[in-house]
Design a protein around this motif. Structure first.
Motif, short mmCIF file in Angstrom:
data_model
loop_
_atom_site.label_atom_id
_atom_site.label_comp_id
_atom_site.label_asym_id
_atom_site.label_seq_id
_atom_site.Cartn_x
_atom_site.Cartn_y
_atom_site.Cartn_z
N LYS A 63 0.81 -1.23 0.00
CA LYS A 63 0.00 0.00 0.00
C LYS A 63 0.84 1.27 0.00
CE LYS A 63 -3.59 -2.40 2.51
NZ LYS A 63 -4.15 -2.64 3.84
N HIS A 64 2.13 1.14 0.15
CA HIS A 64 3.01 2.32 0.26
C HIS A 64 3.26 2.92 -1.12
CE1 HIS A 64 6.38 4.87 1.25
NE2 HIS A 64 6.16 4.64 2.54
N PRO A 65 2.98 4.21 -1.30
CA PRO A 65 3.09 4.81 -2.63
C PRO A 65 4.52 4.91 -3.17
CG PRO A 65 2.63 6.49 -0.97
CD PRO A 65 2.52 5.16 -0.29
N GLU A 66 5.52 4.86 -2.32
CA GLU A 66 6.90 4.98 -2.79
C GLU A 66 7.58 3.63 -3.01
OE1 GLU A 66 7.91 7.88 -3.80
OE2 GLU A 66 6.05 8.75 -3.06
N VAL A 67 6.87 2.55 -2.78
CA VAL A 67 7.43 1.21 -2.99
C VAL A 67 7.15 0.80 -4.43
CG1 VAL A 67 7.27 -1.23 -2.37
CG2 VAL A 67 7.26 0.52 -0.58
N ILE A 68 8.22 0.56 -5.18
CA ILE A 68 8.09 0.08 -6.55
C ILE A 68 7.78 -1.41 -6.53
CG2 ILE A 68 9.28 -0.32 -8.74
CD1 ILE A 68 11.02 2.13 -8.08
N SER A 69 8.58 -2.15 -5.74
CA SER A 69 8.37 -3.59 -5.63
C SER A 69 9.10 -4.10 -4.39
CB SER A 69 8.88 -4.32 -6.88
OG SER A 69 10.28 -4.22 -6.97
N PHE A 70 8.79 -5.34 -4.05
CA PHE A 70 9.49 -6.00 -2.96
C PHE A 70 9.49 -7.50 -3.22
CE2 PHE A 70 5.10 -5.41 -1.66
CZ PHE A 70 4.72 -6.65 -1.18
N THR A 71 10.47 -8.16 -2.65
CA THR A 71 10.63 -9.59 -2.84
C THR A 71 11.33 -10.19 -1.63
OG1 THR A 71 11.49 -11.29 -4.35
CG2 THR A 71 12.86 -9.35 -4.04
N LEU A 72 11.13 -11.46 -1.41
CA LEU A 72 11.87 -12.13 -0.33
C LEU A 72 13.34 -12.14 -0.69
CD1 LEU A 72 9.51 -15.12 0.49
CD2 LEU A 72 9.81 -13.00 1.77
N ASP A 73 14.17 -12.09 0.31
CA ASP A 73 15.62 -12.06 0.11
C ASP A 73 16.09 -13.39 -0.48
OD1 ASP A 73 18.20 -11.12 0.13
OD2 ASP A 73 18.29 -10.79 2.29
N HIS A 74 17.26 -13.36 -1.04
CA HIS A 74 17.89 -14.56 -1.58
C HIS A 74 18.04 -15.58 -0.45
CE1 HIS A 74 21.13 -17.11 -3.08
NE2 HIS A 74 20.74 -16.74 -4.29
N PRO A 75 17.83 -16.87 -0.72
CA PRO A 75 17.94 -17.88 0.34
C PRO A 75 19.26 -17.84 1.11
CG PRO A 75 17.00 -18.85 -1.62
CD PRO A 75 17.42 -17.45 -1.99
N GLN A 76 20.33 -17.47 0.46
CA GLN A 76 21.64 -17.40 1.12
C GLN A 76 21.71 -16.26 2.13
OE1 GLN A 76 24.82 -17.13 -1.71
NE2 GLN A 76 26.41 -17.07 -0.15
N PHE A 77 20.82 -15.26 1.99
CA PHE A 77 20.87 -14.07 2.85
C PHE A 77 19.62 -13.88 3.68
CE2 PHE A 77 23.53 -13.11 -0.89
CZ PHE A 77 24.75 -13.09 -0.25
N GLY A 78 18.94 -14.94 4.01
CA GLY A 78 17.78 -14.83 4.88
C GLY A 78 16.50 -15.40 4.31
N GLY A 79 16.45 -15.57 2.99
CA GLY A 79 15.27 -16.16 2.37
C GLY A 79 13.99 -15.52 2.82
N TRP A 80 13.05 -16.34 3.26
CA TRP A 80 11.74 -15.81 3.65
C TRP A 80 11.74 -15.14 5.01
CZ3 TRP A 80 9.23 -18.58 7.61
CH2 TRP A 80 9.71 -19.88 7.85
N GLY A 81 12.91 -14.96 5.61
CA GLY A 81 13.02 -14.22 6.88
C GLY A 81 13.32 -12.74 6.68
N ALA A 82 13.50 -12.32 5.42
CA ALA A 82 13.80 -10.93 5.12
C ALA A 82 13.19 -10.55 3.78
CB ALA A 82 15.30 -10.69 5.09
N THR A 83 12.86 -9.29 3.64
CA THR A 83 12.26 -8.77 2.40
C THR A 83 13.12 -7.62 1.89
OG1 THR A 83 10.02 -9.41 3.04
CG2 THR A 83 10.22 -7.63 1.44
N ILE A 84 13.39 -7.63 0.60
CA ILE A 84 14.10 -6.55 -0.07
C ILE A 84 13.06 -5.63 -0.71
CG2 ILE A 84 15.77 -5.93 -1.86
CD1 ILE A 84 16.97 -7.51 0.49
N VAL A 85 13.18 -4.35 -0.44
CA VAL A 85 12.22 -3.35 -0.92
C VAL A 85 12.94 -2.39 -1.86
CG1 VAL A 85 10.57 -1.57 -0.22
CG2 VAL A 85 11.09 -3.48 1.33
N PHE A 86 12.31 -2.12 -3.00
CA PHE A 86 12.84 -1.15 -3.96
C PHE A 86 11.94 0.09 -3.92
CE2 PHE A 86 14.10 -5.33 -5.40
CZ PHE A 86 15.47 -5.16 -5.58
N LEU A 87 12.55 1.23 -3.63
CA LEU A 87 11.80 2.48 -3.48
C LEU A 87 11.96 3.37 -4.71
CD1 LEU A 87 12.84 3.28 0.20
CD2 LEU A 87 10.68 2.29 -0.60
#
Length: 101
Positions: A63-87
Protein backbone atom coordinates in the motif's frame (compact mmCIF):
# COMPACT_ATOMS: atom_id res chain seq x y z
CA UNK A 1 9.79 7.24 30.14
CA UNK A 2 9.13 5.81 26.65
CA UNK A 3 11.78 7.67 24.71
CA UNK A 4 11.95 7.08 20.97
CA UNK A 5 14.49 4.50 19.91
CA UNK A 6 17.14 5.94 17.63
CA UNK A 7 17.66 3.66 14.64
CA UNK A 8 20.56 3.86 12.26
CA UNK A 9 19.16 4.70 8.83
CA UNK A 10 21.37 2.48 6.72
CA UNK A 11 18.89 0.55 4.59
CA UNK A 12 18.51 -2.40 6.97
CA UNK A 13 15.59 -2.55 9.37
CA UNK A 14 15.62 -5.44 11.85
CA UNK A 15 12.17 -5.85 13.39
CA UNK A 16 13.23 -8.37 16.05
CA UNK A 17 13.42 -5.78 18.81
CA UNK A 18 10.01 -4.23 18.15
CA UNK A 19 6.52 -5.15 19.26
CA UNK A 20 4.13 -6.23 16.48
CA UNK A 21 1.90 -3.26 17.36
CA UNK A 22 4.75 -0.87 16.45
CA UNK A 23 5.31 -2.24 12.94
CA UNK A 24 2.49 -0.38 11.16
CA UNK A 25 4.03 3.00 12.00
CA UNK A 26 7.67 1.93 12.07
CA UNK A 27 7.96 0.54 8.54
CA UNK A 28 6.55 3.62 6.71
CA UNK A 29 8.57 5.96 8.95
CA UNK A 30 11.76 4.01 8.25
CA UNK A 31 11.12 4.01 4.50
CA UNK A 32 10.57 7.79 4.60
CA UNK A 33 13.86 8.23 6.45
CA UNK A 34 15.63 6.10 3.84
CA UNK A 35 14.17 8.19 1.03
CA UNK A 36 15.38 11.37 2.75
CA UNK A 37 18.89 9.87 2.68
CA UNK A 38 18.50 8.66 -0.93
CA UNK A 39 18.56 5.00 0.06
CA UNK A 40 16.41 3.25 -2.54
CA UNK A 41 16.93 -0.40 -1.64
CA UNK A 42 15.94 -1.46 1.86
CA UNK A 43 16.22 -4.82 3.59
CA UNK A 44 13.56 -5.51 6.22
CA UNK A 45 14.34 -8.42 8.53
CA UNK A 46 11.08 -9.78 9.88
CA UNK A 47 12.34 -13.23 10.81
CA UNK A 48 10.94 -16.62 9.97
CA UNK A 49 9.27 -17.54 13.27
CA UNK A 50 5.68 -18.65 12.78
CA UNK A 51 5.31 -16.29 9.85
CA UNK A 52 2.87 -13.71 11.24
CA UNK A 53 5.05 -10.64 10.78
CA UNK A 54 5.92 -11.17 7.11
CA UNK A 55 2.33 -10.80 5.82
CA UNK A 56 1.91 -7.64 7.91
CA UNK A 57 5.09 -6.13 6.47
CA UNK A 58 4.09 -7.13 2.93
CA UNK A 59 0.62 -5.60 3.37
CA UNK A 60 2.20 -2.31 4.47
CA UNK A 61 4.61 -2.37 1.53
CA UNK A 62 1.89 -3.17 -1.01
CA UNK A 63 0.00 0.00 0.00
CA UNK A 64 3.01 2.32 0.26
CA UNK A 65 3.09 4.81 -2.63
CA UNK A 66 6.90 4.98 -2.79
CA UNK A 67 7.43 1.21 -2.99
CA UNK A 68 8.09 0.08 -6.55
CA UNK A 69 8.37 -3.59 -5.63
CA UNK A 70 9.49 -6.00 -2.96
CA UNK A 71 10.63 -9.59 -2.84
CA UNK A 72 11.87 -12.13 -0.33
CA UNK A 73 15.62 -12.06 0.11
CA UNK A 74 17.89 -14.56 -1.58
CA UNK A 75 17.94 -17.88 0.34
CA UNK A 76 21.64 -17.40 1.12
CA UNK A 77 20.87 -14.07 2.85
CA UNK A 78 17.78 -14.83 4.88
CA UNK A 79 15.27 -16.16 2.37
CA UNK A 80 11.74 -15.81 3.65
CA UNK A 81 13.02 -14.22 6.88
CA UNK A 82 13.80 -10.93 5.12
CA UNK A 83 12.26 -8.77 2.40
CA UNK A 84 14.10 -6.55 -0.07
CA UNK A 85 12.22 -3.35 -0.92
CA UNK A 86 12.84 -1.15 -3.96
CA UNK A 87 11.80 2.48 -3.48
CA UNK A 88 10.94 5.12 -6.05
CA UNK A 89 13.74 7.64 -6.48
CA UNK A 90 13.00 11.13 -5.21
CA UNK A 91 11.76 13.29 -8.06
CA UNK A 92 11.64 10.28 -10.34
CA UNK A 93 8.63 8.85 -12.10
CA UNK A 94 8.70 5.14 -12.68
CA UNK A 95 11.95 3.32 -12.13
CA UNK A 96 13.02 -0.01 -13.44
CA UNK A 97 13.91 -2.59 -10.85
CA UNK A 98 17.07 -4.59 -11.42
CA UNK A 99 16.24 -8.15 -12.32
CA UNK A 100 17.51 -10.87 -10.05
CA UNK A 101 19.58 -13.51 -11.78
Amino acid sequence: MDEPIQLPIDGVLDLHTFKPSEIKDLVPDYLAACLERRIYQVRIIHGKGIGNLRPTVHAILSKHPEVISFTLDHPQFGGWGATIVFLRKVGGSSQSVPSQS
